[in-house]
Enzyme design. Structure first.
Site, PDB file in Angstrom:
ATOM      1  N   GLU A 111       9.208  -3.905  13.241  1.00  0.00           N
ATOM      2  CA  GLU A 111       9.023  -2.879  12.214  1.00  0.00           C
ATOM      3  C   GLU A 111       7.699  -2.182  12.534  1.00  0.00           C
ATOM      4  O   GLU A 111       6.629  -2.783  12.401  1.00  0.00           O
ATOM      5  CB  GLU A 111       8.956  -3.483  10.808  1.00  0.00           C
ATOM      6  N   CYS A 139       9.549   1.853   3.341  1.00  0.00           N
ATOM      7  CA  CYS A 139      10.463   0.744   3.662  1.00  0.00           C
ATOM      8  C   CYS A 139      11.884   1.263   3.846  1.00  0.00           C
ATOM      9  O   CYS A 139      12.727   0.578   4.396  1.00  0.00           O
ATOM     10  CB  CYS A 139      10.444  -0.285   2.561  1.00  0.00           C
ATOM     11  N   SER A 183       5.498  -6.844   3.307  1.00  0.00           N
ATOM     12  CA  SER A 183       6.060  -7.114   4.628  1.00  0.00           C
ATOM     13  C   SER A 183       6.845  -8.429   4.629  1.00  0.00           C
ATOM     14  O   SER A 183       6.633  -9.299   3.769  1.00  0.00           O
ATOM     15  CB  SER A 183       4.937  -7.169   5.659  1.00  0.00           C
ATOM     16  N   GLU A 240      -4.963  -3.763  -1.948  1.00  0.00           N
ATOM     17  CA  GLU A 240      -6.415  -3.532  -1.924  1.00  0.00           C
ATOM     18  C   GLU A 240      -6.771  -2.308  -1.083  1.00  0.00           C
ATOM     19  O   GLU A 240      -7.911  -1.862  -1.071  1.00  0.00           O
ATOM     20  CB  GLU A 240      -7.147  -4.783  -1.415  1.00  0.00           C
ATOM     21  N   PHE A 293       0.816  -1.219   0.000  1.00  0.00           N
ATOM     22  CA  PHE A 293       0.000   0.000   0.000  1.00  0.00           C
ATOM     23  C   PHE A 293       0.845   1.263   0.000  1.00  0.00           C
ATOM     24  O   PHE A 293       0.373   2.333  -0.390  1.00  0.00           O
ATOM     25  CB  PHE A 293      -0.937   0.011   1.232  1.00  0.00           C
ATOM     26  N   LYS A 339      -1.228  -7.313  -9.100  1.00  0.00           N
ATOM     27  CA  LYS A 339      -2.192  -7.369  -7.982  1.00  0.00           C
ATOM     28  C   LYS A 339      -1.789  -6.264  -7.013  1.00  0.00           C
ATOM     29  O   LYS A 339      -0.928  -6.460  -6.159  1.00  0.00           O
ATOM     30  CB  LYS A 339      -2.099  -8.745  -7.318  1.00  0.00           C
TER      31      LYS A 339
END
Ligand code: NAD
Length: 497
Positions: A382, A281, A226, A176, A149, A173
């Protein structure tokens, strides 16, 4: 409320699975859209479109593929404000930051514009008498891309421009949680001349991802997300015989030596820890302050952190927007009291912030926690939010050992004026990307991006030369055009003479 669609074989398609997710504006908390969650059979339809189109796209001329990429660059550039608005509306980051990720994504499109140069093979003439050898690289086939995301434009653009330019077809993909910007980028690729079926978008969750990982017609998988899901993707795709690169999470350390310019180091720490609300990240989430500058550095970071303006991403005055969901915001905020309980000093506590007029938004302020040690949750996990931990170290050696013990190894940075120390650090630190007085060392498009340890599963970094190698496979051709005098039977192993 908008209804988001799949994009398969050059056409938009409604979801047919009967399942959908909700897309929310994080600045207001309002549900703004419904995204279909694909069934396995909807994923199959997209894979079949990609497999069919590979028959012509895999052999399309370099001239054609390059022309499409040049068109695409112009189109994305022309639509960048519109795409940035879509990002802000569903992710929450501020407009200027959204424009920044589009610019970094465009770097990869520009790399793809130069694909003829990158795909040039190698030839050796006369390796043996009248024998030549040529090494070429060919596309792998159908590639699946699964994206997170936090960069709905840049991360997909790390993948599909290079994959397509190399002659592959693609099923994407997206996350969402914020799918609209990604979908718009794919619509623009189609408008730029990418033929029907060459790039497809299916929205979804684990059902869609797992189908992509198992389907026999998917040849390679690029994943960014992740660490636990990266590991799952790597292992599952690998077990199904696919080539896979799976980029995972991070906990990036910024080492500040006593000789550094502390104002510059504090500016860098604040920008890299709190930019995009820490949902990067490559965010700096740990500052390692080497004695004796800890107190002074923490003071400078705190002063800057307290002055940040937090608000909706579409307000030009905002420097930091909300987090992606209320659950994530609450999880991030929970680390601050826990750090206090575990013995750290909370220097700036941003939890509980309410932005006037946006009471339903998923906001938190920025937090700074000093005196952190590796056993604390604020260090070990994290967090992926605007919580910056400071660890004190007595010397360079102790700081380096701390960084090298981390389970992650995405990016790291050193702040110093000492060239020798910086050189030592860049050779000794165990991480894939290193900054010297650069807090977020995201490589330019013509180098490659990737971490070590739990930050990357697979052999290849993403984009740059590594991207081209990942999306192609090698073939070596040995050719002889014989003279009439050549020939004769020889059962010995072929040797060169
Ligand atoms: P995530 O792992 O939750 O989701 C990533 C993708 O995997 C999404 O498309 C999601 O739909 C899918 N997914 C989620 N759960 C799944 C499951 N159980 N099975 C199969 N697929 C599943 O990550 P996120 O929250 O969207 O993104 C944030 C994470 O991504 C952070 O950990 C961040 O560090 C990481 N990230 C890493 C990089 C990098 O380059 N290393 C870049 C950006 C983000």
């Amino acid at each position: 409320m908008k209804t988001i669609q799949h994009f398969i074989d050059g056409k938009h398609a409604d979801g047919t699975s009967g399942r959908h997710g909700e897309v929310t504006n994080p600045a207001t908390g309002e549900v703004t859209g419904q995204v279909p969650l694909a069934s396995a059979s909807e994923v199959d339809t997209a894979i079949s479109a990609a497999a069919k189109s590979f028959e012509f796209w895999g052999t399309a001329s370099l001239a054609k593929r390059t022309q499409v990429m040049f068109n695409y660059r112009e189109l994305v550039n022309a639509h960048r404000d519109e795409i940035a608005e879509l990002i802000t509306a569903e992710h929450g980051k501020v407009h200027s930051d959204a424009l920044g990720e589009i610019a970094r994504g465009l770097e990869i499109v520009e790399l793809a514009c130069g694909i003829p140069q990158l795909l040039k093979g190698e030839t050796s003439t006369q390796v043996s008498t009248r024998v030549d050898v040529e090494s070429i690289r060919q596309p792998v086939g159908v590639v699946a891309g699964i994206t997170p995301f936090n960069f709905p434009a840049m991360v997909p653009m790390w993948m599909f421009p290079v994959a397509l330019a190399c002659g592959n077809t693609f099923v994407l993909k997206p996350s969402e949680k914020d799918p609209s910007a990604t979908l718009r980028l794919v619509e623009l690729a189609h408008e730029a001349g990418v033929p029907d079926g060459v790039i497809n978008v299916v929205h979804g969750d684990k059902t869609a991802v797992d189908r992509l990982l198992e389907h026999p017609d998917v040849d390679a998988v690029s994943f960014v997300g992740s660490t636990p899901i990266a590991k799952h993707v790597h292992d599952t795709a690998g077990a199904h015989g696919k080539r896979v690169q799976a980029l995972g999470g991070a906990k990036n350390h910024m080492l500040v030596l006593p000789d550094a310019d502390l104002d510059q180091a504090a500016d860098a720490a604040v920008s890299a820890a709190y930019g995009s609300a820490g949902e990067r990240c490559m965010a700096v989430s740990v500052v390692v302050a080497v004695d004796p500058i800890g107190d002074e550095l923490v003071g400078k970071i705190a002063e800057r952190a307290r002055a940040l303006t937090i608000g909706p991403g579409d307000d030009p005055a905002s420097e930091m927007g909300p987090l992606i969901t209320a659950e994530h915001r609450d999880k991030v905020a929970s680390y601050v009291p826990r750090a206090r309980e575990q013995g750290a000093e909370v220097v700036v506590d941003g939890t509980g912030l309410v932005v006037e007029g946006h009471e339903g938004g998923f906001f938190t302020g920025v937090s700074l926690v000093d005196g952190v040690t590796p056993g604390m949750d604020v260090y070990a996990d994290e967090i992926f939010g605007p919580v910056l931990a400071v660890v004190r170290a007595e010397n360079y050696q102790e700081a380096l050992a701390l960084i090298n013990r981390s389970r992650w190894g995405n990016g790291t940075a050193i702040f110093t004026r000492d060239g020798g120390a910086a050189r030592r650090f860049q050779l000794e630190v165990r991480a894939g990307m290193v900054g010297v007085n650069v807090p977020i060392p995201v490589p330019v498009g013509y180098h490659s991006f990737g971490g070590w340890k739990d930050s990357l599963f697979g052999d290849h970094h993403i984009y740059g030369n590594d991207g081209v190698r990942f999306y192609t496979r090698g073939k070596v051709i040995t050719t002889r055009w014989p003279d009439p005098s050549d020939g004769g039977i020889d059962l010995g192993f072929p040797s060169n003479s």
